[in-house]
Scaffold this motif. Structure first.
Motif, PDB file in Angstrom:
ATOM      1  N   GLN A  10       0.828  -1.204   0.000  1.00 36.51           N
ATOM      2  CA  GLN A  10       0.000   0.000   0.000  1.00 36.51           C
ATOM      3  C   GLN A  10       0.863   1.255   0.000  1.00 36.51           C
ATOM      4  O   GLN A  10       0.554   2.223  -0.703  1.00 36.51           O
ATOM      5  CB  GLN A  10      -0.938   0.005   1.204  1.00 36.51           C
ATOM      6  N   LEU A  11       1.925   1.240   0.764  1.00 27.80           N
ATOM      7  CA  LEU A  11       2.851   2.370   0.801  1.00 27.80           C
ATOM      8  C   LEU A  11       3.495   2.586  -0.561  1.00 27.80           C
ATOM      9  O   LEU A  11       3.600   3.719  -1.046  1.00 27.80           O
ATOM     10  CB  LEU A  11       3.917   2.143   1.869  1.00 27.80           C
ATOM     11  N   GLU A  12       3.874   1.496  -1.207  1.00 34.75           N
ATOM     12  CA  GLU A  12       4.463   1.591  -2.538  1.00 34.75           C
ATOM     13  C   GLU A  12       3.470   2.188  -3.536  1.00 34.75           C
ATOM     14  O   GLU A  12       3.836   3.029  -4.356  1.00 34.75           O
ATOM     15  CB  GLU A  12       4.925   0.216  -3.006  1.00 34.75           C
ATOM     16  N   GLU A  13       2.218   1.784  -3.451  1.00 33.18           N
ATOM     17  CA  GLU A  13       1.195   2.323  -4.347  1.00 33.18           C
ATOM     18  C   GLU A  13       1.000   3.819  -4.130  1.00 33.18           C
ATOM     19  O   GLU A  13       0.862   4.581  -5.084  1.00 33.18           O
ATOM     20  CB  GLU A  13      -0.124   1.584  -4.145  1.00 33.18           C
ATOM     21  N   LYS A  14       0.994   4.246  -2.880  1.00 36.59           N
ATOM     22  CA  LYS A  14       0.830   5.665  -2.568  1.00 36.59           C
ATOM     23  C   LYS A  14       2.020   6.486  -3.053  1.00 36.59           C
ATOM     24  O   LYS A  14       1.854   7.590  -3.580  1.00 36.59           O
ATOM     25  CB  LYS A  14       0.627   5.862  -1.067  1.00 36.59           C
ATOM     26  N   ILE A  15       3.212   5.959  -2.889  1.00 33.25           N
ATOM     27  CA  ILE A  15       4.407   6.658  -3.363  1.00 33.25           C
ATOM     28  C   ILE A  15       4.394   6.757  -4.877  1.00 33.25           C
ATOM     29  O   ILE A  15       4.718   7.800  -5.449  1.00 33.25           O
ATOM     30  CB  ILE A  15       5.696   5.974  -2.847  1.00 33.25           C
ATOM     31  N   THR A  16       3.998   5.683  -5.547  1.00 32.46           N
ATOM     32  CA  THR A  16       3.928   5.688  -7.008  1.00 32.46           C
ATOM     33  C   THR A  16       2.917   6.725  -7.488  1.00 32.46           C
ATOM     34  O   THR A  16       3.195   7.481  -8.423  1.00 32.46           O
ATOM     35  CB  THR A  16       3.551   4.288  -7.531  1.00 32.46           C
ATOM     36  N   LEU A  17       1.763   6.785  -6.853  1.00 33.97           N
ATOM     37  CA  LEU A  17       0.761   7.791  -7.206  1.00 33.97           C
ATOM     38  C   LEU A  17       1.311   9.193  -6.975  1.00 33.97           C
ATOM     39  O   LEU A  17       1.160  10.082  -7.820  1.00 33.97           O
ATOM     40  CB  LEU A  17      -0.516   7.580  -6.399  1.00 33.97           C
ATOM     41  N   SER A  18       1.974   9.380  -5.863  1.00 33.71           N
ATOM     42  CA  SER A  18       2.570  10.675  -5.543  1.00 33.71           C
ATOM     43  C   SER A  18       3.603  11.068  -6.593  1.00 33.71           C
ATOM     44  O   SER A  18       3.648  12.217  -7.043  1.00 33.71           O
ATOM     45  CB  SER A  18       3.208  10.621  -4.152  1.00 33.71           C
ATOM     46  N   LEU A  19       4.432  10.126  -6.996  1.00 36.06           N
ATOM     47  CA  LEU A  19       5.429  10.396  -8.031  1.00 36.06           C
ATOM     48  C   LEU A  19       4.766  10.804  -9.340  1.00 36.06           C
ATOM     49  O   LEU A  19       5.206  11.753  -9.993  1.00 36.06           O
ATOM     50  CB  LEU A  19       6.314   9.166  -8.259  1.00 36.06           C
ATOM     51  N   ASP A  20       3.708  10.097  -9.704  1.00 37.59           N
ATOM     52  CA  ASP A  20       2.993  10.428 -10.943  1.00 37.59           C
ATOM     53  C   ASP A  20       2.430  11.845 -10.896  1.00 37.59           C
ATOM     54  O   ASP A  20       2.555  12.613 -11.855  1.00 37.59           O
ATOM     55  CB  ASP A  20       1.869   9.426 -11.199  1.00 37.59           C
ATOM     56  N   LEU A  21       1.799  12.193  -9.766  1.00 39.95           N
ATOM     57  CA  LEU A  21       1.234  13.531  -9.621  1.00 39.95           C
ATOM     58  C   LEU A  21       2.315  14.610  -9.631  1.00 39.95           C
ATOM     59  O   LEU A  21       2.139  15.684 -10.226  1.00 39.95           O
ATOM     60  CB  LEU A  21       0.398  13.618  -8.343  1.00 39.95           C
ATOM     61  N   LEU A  22       3.431  14.331  -8.990  1.00 41.21           N
ATOM     62  CA  LEU A  22       4.529  15.294  -8.986  1.00 41.21           C
ATOM     63  C   LEU A  22       5.106  15.487 -10.387  1.00 41.21           C
ATOM     64  O   LEU A  22       5.462  16.609 -10.771  1.00 41.21           O
ATOM     65  CB  LEU A  22       5.634  14.844  -8.020  1.00 41.21           C
ATOM     66  N   GLU A  23       5.182  14.420 -11.151  1.00 43.91           N
ATOM     67  CA  GLU A  23       5.671  14.524 -12.525  1.00 43.91           C
ATOM     68  C   GLU A  23       4.740  15.395 -13.369  1.00 43.91           C
ATOM     69  O   GLU A  23       5.193  16.206 -14.176  1.00 43.91           O
ATOM     70  CB  GLU A  23       5.814  13.138 -13.162  1.00 43.91           C
ATOM     71  N   VAL A  24       3.427  15.230 -13.171  1.00 45.43           N
ATOM     72  CA  VAL A  24       2.454  16.048 -13.896  1.00 45.43           C
ATOM     73  C   VAL A  24       2.623  17.517 -13.506  1.00 45.43           C
ATOM     74  O   VAL A  24       2.662  18.405 -14.361  1.00 45.43           O
ATOM     75  CB  VAL A  24       1.012  15.566 -13.621  1.00 45.43           C
ATOM     76  N   ALA A  25       2.728  17.780 -12.216  1.00 43.99           N
ATOM     77  CA  ALA A  25       2.894  19.156 -11.743  1.00 43.99           C
ATOM     78  C   ALA A  25       4.197  19.758 -12.258  1.00 43.99           C
ATOM     79  O   ALA A  25       4.238  20.923 -12.676  1.00 43.99           O
ATOM     80  CB  ALA A  25       2.863  19.189 -10.215  1.00 43.99           C
ATOM     81  N   LYS A  26       5.254  18.975 -12.263  1.00 47.80           N
ATOM     82  CA  LYS A  26       6.543  19.452 -12.767  1.00 47.80           C
ATOM     83  C   LYS A  26       6.435  19.776 -14.257  1.00 47.80           C
ATOM     84  O   LYS A  26       6.934  20.800 -14.727  1.00 47.80           O
ATOM     85  CB  LYS A  26       7.622  18.398 -12.535  1.00 47.80           C
ATOM     86  N   GLY A  27       5.774  18.910 -15.003  1.00 50.74           N
ATOM     87  CA  GLY A  27       5.578  19.161 -16.426  1.00 50.74           C
ATOM     88  C   GLY A  27       4.794  20.433 -16.678  1.00 50.74           C
ATOM     89  O   GLY A  27       5.121  21.210 -17.579  1.00 50.74           O
ATOM     90  N   TYR A  28       3.774  20.668 -15.868  1.00 50.85           N
ATOM     91  CA  TYR A  28       2.988  21.899 -15.994  1.00 50.85           C
ATOM     92  C   TYR A  28       3.872  23.114 -15.737  1.00 50.85           C
ATOM     93  O   TYR A  28       3.805  24.099 -16.477  1.00 50.85           O
ATOM     94  CB  TYR A  28       1.820  21.877 -15.004  1.00 50.85           C
ATOM     95  N   CYS A  29       4.683  23.048 -14.694  1.00 54.23           N
ATOM     96  CA  CYS A  29       5.572  24.174 -14.371  1.00 54.23           C
ATOM     97  C   CYS A  29       6.577  24.414 -15.497  1.00 54.23           C
ATOM     98  O   CYS A  29       6.834  25.559 -15.864  1.00 54.23           O
ATOM     99  CB  CYS A  29       6.312  23.916 -13.064  1.00 54.23           C
ATOM    100  N   GLU A  30       7.133  23.346 -16.023  1.00 51.65           N
ATOM    101  CA  GLU A  30       8.101  23.503 -17.105  1.00 51.65           C
ATOM    102  C   GLU A  30       7.443  24.094 -18.349  1.00 51.65           C
ATOM    103  O   GLU A  30       8.033  24.921 -19.040  1.00 51.65           O
ATOM    104  CB  GLU A  30       8.754  22.158 -17.427  1.00 51.65           C
ATOM    105  N   TYR A  31       6.208  23.709 -18.611  1.00 53.63           N
ATOM    106  CA  TYR A  31       5.478  24.219 -19.779  1.00 53.63           C
ATOM    107  C   TYR A  31       5.146  25.702 -19.613  1.00 53.63           C
ATOM    108  O   TYR A  31       5.130  26.454 -20.577  1.00 53.63           O
ATOM    109  CB  TYR A  31       4.200  23.398 -19.973  1.00 53.63           C
TER     110      TYR A  31
END
Length: 64
Positions: A10-31
């Motif tokens: 469960q912890l791994e799933e939450k971290i993976t989701l968090s990583l995905d969301l952070l990548e999206v946010a980072k992409g938005y900032c870079e754009y």
């Protein structure tokens, strides 16, 4: 033991989701990098948080 493994999964799933969301946010900032200093600051913070999450994910992979 089984409960511990379930918690780790469960912890791994939450971290993976968090990583995905952070990548999206980072992409938005870079754009939108040219839209202001606030975005630049947020992007810098996201980089730090993203790196910390990646380290957590790597350590968790070692445990599982």
């Amino acid at each position: 033991m089984e409960n511990t493994l379930n918690n780790l999964v469960q912890l791994e799933e939450k971290i993976t989701l968090s990583l995905d969301l952070l990548e999206v946010a980072k992409g938005y900032c870079e754009y939108n990098f040219d839209k202001g200093q606030e975005v630049v600051a947020i992007c810098s913070i996201l980089e730090v948080v993203l790196e910390a999450q990646r380290e957590l994910a790597d350590k968790l992979d070692e445990l599982v």
